[in-house]
Design a protein around this motif. Structure first.
Motif, PDB file in Angstrom:
ATOM      1  N   VAL A 132       0.842  -1.198   0.000  1.00  0.00           N
ATOM      2  CA  VAL A 132       0.000   0.000   0.000  1.00  0.00           C
ATOM      3  C   VAL A 132       0.876   1.245   0.000  1.00  0.00           C
ATOM      4  O   VAL A 132       1.905   1.301   0.687  1.00  0.00           O
ATOM      5  CB  VAL A 132      -0.933   0.022   1.230  1.00  0.00           C
ATOM      6  CG1 VAL A 132      -1.720   1.327   1.297  1.00  0.00           C
ATOM      7  CG2 VAL A 132      -1.894  -1.167   1.203  1.00  0.00           C
ATOM      8  N   ALA A 133       0.472   2.245  -0.781  1.00  0.00           N
ATOM      9  CA  ALA A 133       1.065   3.583  -0.726  1.00  0.00           C
ATOM     10  C   ALA A 133      -0.049   4.567  -0.391  1.00  0.00           C
ATOM     11  O   ALA A 133      -1.112   4.551  -1.026  1.00  0.00           O
ATOM     12  CB  ALA A 133       1.717   3.944  -2.057  1.00  0.00           C
ATOM     13  N   GLU A 134       0.185   5.437   0.630  1.00  0.00           N
ATOM     14  CA  GLU A 134      -0.851   6.353   1.100  1.00  0.00           C
ATOM     15  C   GLU A 134      -0.294   7.754   1.296  1.00  0.00           C
ATOM     16  O   GLU A 134       0.258   8.061   2.362  1.00  0.00           O
ATOM     17  CB  GLU A 134      -1.473   5.850   2.411  1.00  0.00           C
ATOM     18  CG  GLU A 134      -2.347   4.627   2.253  1.00  0.00           C
ATOM     19  CD  GLU A 134      -3.035   4.236   3.546  1.00  0.00           C
ATOM     20  OE1 GLU A 134      -3.969   3.431   3.488  1.00  0.00           O
ATOM     21  OE2 GLU A 134      -2.625   4.740   4.620  1.00  0.00           O
ATOM     22  N   PRO A 135      -0.413   8.635   0.307  1.00  0.00           N
ATOM     23  CA  PRO A 135      -0.081  10.045   0.551  1.00  0.00           C
ATOM     24  C   PRO A 135      -1.181  10.698   1.379  1.00  0.00           C
ATOM     25  O   PRO A 135      -2.355  10.337   1.287  1.00  0.00           O
ATOM     26  CB  PRO A 135      -0.020  10.636  -0.865  1.00  0.00           C
ATOM     27  CG  PRO A 135      -0.892   9.747  -1.687  1.00  0.00           C
ATOM     28  CD  PRO A 135      -0.794   8.376  -1.083  1.00  0.00           C
ATOM     29  N   SER A 136      -0.797  11.673   2.209  1.00  0.00           N
ATOM     30  CA  SER A 136      -1.780  12.330   3.068  1.00  0.00           C
ATOM     31  C   SER A 136      -1.396  13.793   3.266  1.00  0.00           C
ATOM     32  O   SER A 136      -0.230  14.174   3.168  1.00  0.00           O
ATOM     33  CB  SER A 136      -1.893  11.620   4.416  1.00  0.00           C
ATOM     34  OG  SER A 136      -0.676  11.679   5.132  1.00  0.00           O
ATOM     35  N   LEU A 137      -2.411  14.597   3.561  1.00  0.00           N
ATOM     36  CA  LEU A 137      -2.228  16.001   3.896  1.00  0.00           C
ATOM     37  C   LEU A 137      -2.559  16.145   5.374  1.00  0.00           C
ATOM     38  O   LEU A 137      -3.707  15.975   5.787  1.00  0.00           O
ATOM     39  CB  LEU A 137      -3.149  16.885   3.057  1.00  0.00           C
ATOM     40  CG  LEU A 137      -3.033  18.390   3.296  1.00  0.00           C
ATOM     41  CD1 LEU A 137      -1.643  18.895   2.907  1.00  0.00           C
ATOM     42  CD2 LEU A 137      -4.115  19.140   2.526  1.00  0.00           C
ATOM     43  N   ASP A 184       1.090  19.893   6.251  1.00  0.00           N
ATOM     44  CA  ASP A 184       2.306  19.243   5.777  1.00  0.00           C
ATOM     45  C   ASP A 184       1.936  18.009   4.978  1.00  0.00           C
ATOM     46  O   ASP A 184       0.951  17.319   5.282  1.00  0.00           O
ATOM     47  CB  ASP A 184       3.208  18.841   6.944  1.00  0.00           C
ATOM     48  CG  ASP A 184       3.955  20.025   7.522  1.00  0.00           C
ATOM     49  OD1 ASP A 184       4.982  20.415   6.940  1.00  0.00           O
ATOM     50  OD2 ASP A 184       3.489  20.580   8.523  1.00  0.00           O
ATOM     51  N   LEU A 185       2.749  17.733   3.970  1.00  0.00           N
ATOM     52  CA  LEU A 185       2.549  16.546   3.139  1.00  0.00           C
ATOM     53  C   LEU A 185       3.316  15.373   3.730  1.00  0.00           C
ATOM     54  O   LEU A 185       4.426  15.532   4.231  1.00  0.00           O
ATOM     55  CB  LEU A 185       3.022  16.804   1.712  1.00  0.00           C
ATOM     56  CG  LEU A 185       2.253  17.868   0.932  1.00  0.00           C
ATOM     57  CD1 LEU A 185       2.910  18.098  -0.429  1.00  0.00           C
ATOM     58  CD2 LEU A 185       0.796  17.460   0.752  1.00  0.00           C
ATOM     59  N   ASN A 186       2.722  14.191   3.640  1.00  0.00           N
ATOM     60  CA  ASN A 186       3.340  12.972   4.164  1.00  0.00           C
ATOM     61  C   ASN A 186       2.949  11.821   3.254  1.00  0.00           C
ATOM     62  O   ASN A 186       1.879  11.831   2.641  1.00  0.00           O
ATOM     63  CB  ASN A 186       2.857  12.713   5.596  1.00  0.00           C
ATOM     64  CG  ASN A 186       3.566  11.561   6.265  1.00  0.00           C
ATOM     65  OD1 ASN A 186       3.198  10.402   6.104  1.00  0.00           O
ATOM     66  ND2 ASN A 186       4.599  11.879   7.028  1.00  0.00           N
ATOM     67  N   ILE A 187       3.814  10.830   3.162  1.00  0.00           N
ATOM     68  CA  ILE A 187       3.471   9.613   2.440  1.00  0.00           C
ATOM     69  C   ILE A 187       3.891   8.416   3.293  1.00  0.00           C
ATOM     70  O   ILE A 187       4.943   8.437   3.934  1.00  0.00           O
ATOM     71  CB  ILE A 187       4.128   9.545   1.036  1.00  0.00           C
ATOM     72  CG1 ILE A 187       3.599   8.342   0.268  1.00  0.00           C
ATOM     73  CG2 ILE A 187       5.652   9.525   1.140  1.00  0.00           C
ATOM     74  CD1 ILE A 187       3.985   8.335  -1.203  1.00  0.00           C
ATOM     75  N   ALA A 188       3.031   7.427   3.324  1.00  0.00           N
ATOM     76  CA  ALA A 188       3.317   6.202   4.075  1.00  0.00           C
ATOM     77  C   ALA A 188       3.244   5.023   3.119  1.00  0.00           C
ATOM     78  O   ALA A 188       2.399   4.981   2.216  1.00  0.00           O
ATOM     79  CB  ALA A 188       2.321   6.013   5.210  1.00  0.00           C
ATOM     80  N   SER A 189       4.117   4.072   3.316  1.00  0.00           N
ATOM     81  CA  SER A 189       4.082   2.824   2.550  1.00  0.00           C
ATOM     82  C   SER A 189       4.038   1.674   3.552  1.00  0.00           C
ATOM     83  O   SER A 189       4.619   1.755   4.639  1.00  0.00           O
ATOM     84  CB  SER A 189       5.314   2.692   1.650  1.00  0.00           C
ATOM     85  OG  SER A 189       6.508   2.699   2.420  1.00  0.00           O
ATOM     86  N   SER A 190       3.336   0.621   3.188  1.00  0.00           N
ATOM     87  CA  SER A 190       3.207  -0.513   4.099  1.00  0.00           C
ATOM     88  C   SER A 190       3.136  -1.807   3.310  1.00  0.00           C
ATOM     89  O   SER A 190       2.723  -1.841   2.148  1.00  0.00           O
ATOM     90  CB  SER A 190       1.959  -0.365   4.975  1.00  0.00           C
ATOM     91  OG  SER A 190       0.778  -0.461   4.203  1.00  0.00           O
ATOM     92  N   ILE A 191       3.528  -2.876   3.974  1.00  0.00           N
ATOM     93  CA  ILE A 191       3.383  -4.227   3.442  1.00  0.00           C
ATOM     94  C   ILE A 191       2.783  -5.077   4.553  1.00  0.00           C
ATOM     95  O   ILE A 191       3.171  -4.944   5.718  1.00  0.00           O
ATOM     96  CB  ILE A 191       4.728  -4.801   2.948  1.00  0.00           C
ATOM     97  CG1 ILE A 191       4.524  -6.202   2.352  1.00  0.00           C
ATOM     98  CG2 ILE A 191       5.776  -4.801   4.040  1.00  0.00           C
ATOM     99  CD1 ILE A 191       5.755  -6.739   1.617  1.00  0.00           C
TER     100      ILE A 191
END
Length: 579
Positions: A132-137, A184-191
């Motif tokens: 999963v890739a999840e960009p967030s504000l 702020d911009l952030n991105i999270a990646s998960s497996i």
């Protein structure tokens, strides 16, 4: 952002479509420590006392491999600084030994809108791996003021005072940029690994990494020792690595088994209820809507939403919006309820904010939130009266739960049509001739003294193989532990035991082994701010669990790794097992 909000508003209207789901995630931070650049000889570290990220995400699968989605998230981190250096490096240079200095900073708290891209790899009918890739504000709602930090002087002949120029400069100075009221911009990646539980439910266990795309600037770190000034940095927002714990519910309609349809009357609908709650998640008085996610069931997972008002003639009025997910143990009228939620707090009438400790010159946010853990009792008929009695543990962004006890009373009405149930005599005859229905997962609720909870805890346990007492399973609970400190000040720890276990022998008596993590933090210690520790626990012992329903007993040896030491511990459990 408008498109993202519009997409999220369409979620309730999309659930009738086939391949869609909603997920509820909790991510304890395993590493959220500030990044420190320290050129001085002093030892400086920054332990994280508490760190978590929560999320609710709607996902639509484009095909069997790819999915997209959107959701909401929030998080909070409480951190501090530990400073160790020789006394002879400061001031009079006369004292012996080391100087030890600790300080806690105000926690930072954020809310976020997130998007999602998902890639799924099916291993078999019930297990898959997903990336999963999840960009967030992110919106940071507050900070202490424009200066979040401190100054300290050591081993001085004249007491250090930052307001007295003759005592400057400080021997230790930390200045952190304000975080309040900014995006702020952030991105999270998960497996993670997804395991189907049947009836549209799944559990996901994974690892998440958060990256700051637009990080808040690094703070200033200055150390004056040995008659020399050292300039470094102290960055409190570097991202984190966390453990994903996710419950997923798919909205595809389940196909009922023929024998189950004949065994009990079904209407094919989700149980729904409207109720008014006094105190509880809404703080004062709220109107709420609640729905079970399993059709024709009073138990299992559900969601709730509400709205209410907190009038306050001395400060300000608030609009409250409690949202959450809950789980009920008990298939008929009586049940044990537990849940996690967020209550949004909107300041209607002024600039004060009772729920956040801020200085007078700091702009107070209009919107804040409280994260809430709820446990209690629920009475719910198929159609008619609904009653609830609960206690809520509220985290309001200050780094601790406040207050430790917050009761709630609810009364409402179940909206489903009345079903004509078989008479007790007919029911007993059917139960006598019917075989045990397949596909049922063994579940248990129990109270444990000692063990994984390190005190007294209430727990939920479930096997991951249907119709069996043995094999893999998981447990989750909440508990309290009393303690005392060096100054005889009493304290109370709130613990959340999490475990994975395995039982040998598919019989009433079995040998249980397991591994677990137990986060535990202080809820009523007044000095030095909040505190958190995480214990790793190994389980080995005996379990007595009936093949159908009835009394459950456990006796466990639980060696625990905490503070770089292994402690031998034990636990006794008493509870009830059901399907």
């Amino acid at each position: 952002m408008f498109r993202l909000l519009a997409f999220m508003l369409l979620i309730p209207f999309q659930i009738v479509r086939g391949q869609s789901s909603i997920e509820f995630r909790i991510t304890p931070n395993l590493s959220a420590k500030p990044e420190i650049v320290n050129p001085s000889p002093a030892k400086i570290s920054s332990p994280t006392k508490m760190g978590f990220d929560l999320g609710a995400t709607y996902t639509y699968m484009l095909n069997q491999k790819w999915g997209i989605g959107a959701g909401l998230a929030l998080g909070s981190v409480v951190y501090g600084i530990d400073f160790v250096a020789p006394s002879t490096a400061f001031g009079t240079k006369q004292d012996k030994g080391d100087i030890w200095w600790s300080n806690y900073f105000d926690p930072y708290h954020y809310h976020a809108l997130s998007a999602r891209a998902l890639r799924q790899f099916n291993l078999n009918e019930r297990t898959s791996v997903r990336i999963v890739a999840e960009p967030s504000l992110r919106y940071y709602s507050y900070s202490a003021d424009n200066y979040d930090g401190f100054q300290a002087g050591f081993n001085r002949a004249v007491r250090f005072d930052p307001d007295v120029p003759s005592t400057l400069p400080a021997d230790l100075l930390v200045d952190i940029p304000a975080t309040g009221h900014r995006f702020d911009l952030n991105i999270a990646s998960s497996i993670g690994i997804e395991r189907s539980l049947g009836s549209g439910s799944s559990l996901v266990f994974g690892i998440r990494k958060s990256f700051g795309l637009k990080p808040i600037g690094a703070g200033i770190l200055k150390v004056q020792m040995n008659d020399k000034m050292y300039n470094g940095t102290f960055n409190t927002r570097p991202g984190f690595i966390g453990l994903d714990l996710i419950y997923k519910y798919s909205f595809s309609k389940n196909i009922e088994e023929p024998d189950k349809i004949q065994a009990s009357p079904l209407d094919g609908k989700h149980r729904k209820v409207v109720f008014a709650e006094l105190a509880g998640n809404g703080l004062i008085l709220t109107a709420n809507y609640d729905m079970r996610l399993k059709r024709n069931r009073n138990d299992g997972f559900g969601i709730r939403a509400g709205a209410g008002m907190v009038p306050d003639k001395y400060f300000d009025d608030y609009i409250t919006v409690p949202l959450g997910i809950n789980y009920i143990v008990g298939q008929r009228k009586h049940g044990f309820e537990s849940g996690l939620g967020i209550t949004l707090l909107y300041n209607v009438s002024g600039n004060e904010n009772f729920f956040i400790d801020l200085d007078a010159d700091e702009a107070h946010p209009k919107l804040t939130s409280a994260e809430i853990l709820t446990i209690g009792y629920r009475y719910q008929a198929t159609r008619g009266l609904m009653l609830r009695a609960t206690n809520s543990f509220m985290y309001i962004g200050k780094g601790y739960f406040y207050p430790p006890f917050w009761p709630g009373i609810s009364i409402g009405y179940s909206l489903n049509k009345q079903l004509i149930l078989p008479s007790p005599k007919e029911k007993k005859q059917k139960e006598f001739v019917a075989k045990a229905p397949p596909g049922k997962y063994r579940k248990a609720i129990f109270v444990e003294g000692g063990g994984n909870g390190r005190g007294l805890s209430g727990n939920f346990d479930m096997r991951l193989r249907p119709g069996r007492n043995d094999g893999p399973g998981f447990g989750i609970g909440v508990g309290y532990t009393g303690t005392s400190y060096e100054n005889n000040e009493p304290g109370t720890h709130l613990s959340v035991p999490l475990s994975y276990n395995y039982i040998f022998r598919n019989e009433r008596s079995g040998i249980e082994t397991g591994l677990g993590l137990t986060p535990s933090f202080i809820v009523n210690k007044s000095s030095q701010g909040p505190d958190l520790d995480v214990a790793a626990v190994f389980n080995l012992g005996y379990r007595l669990q009936p093949l159908r329903e009835g009394l459950l007993l456990r006796a466990m040896w639980t060696p625990t790794y905490l503070d770089r030491r292994v402690r031998s511990w034990a636990g006794l459990s008493l509870g009830y097992s059901f399907r």
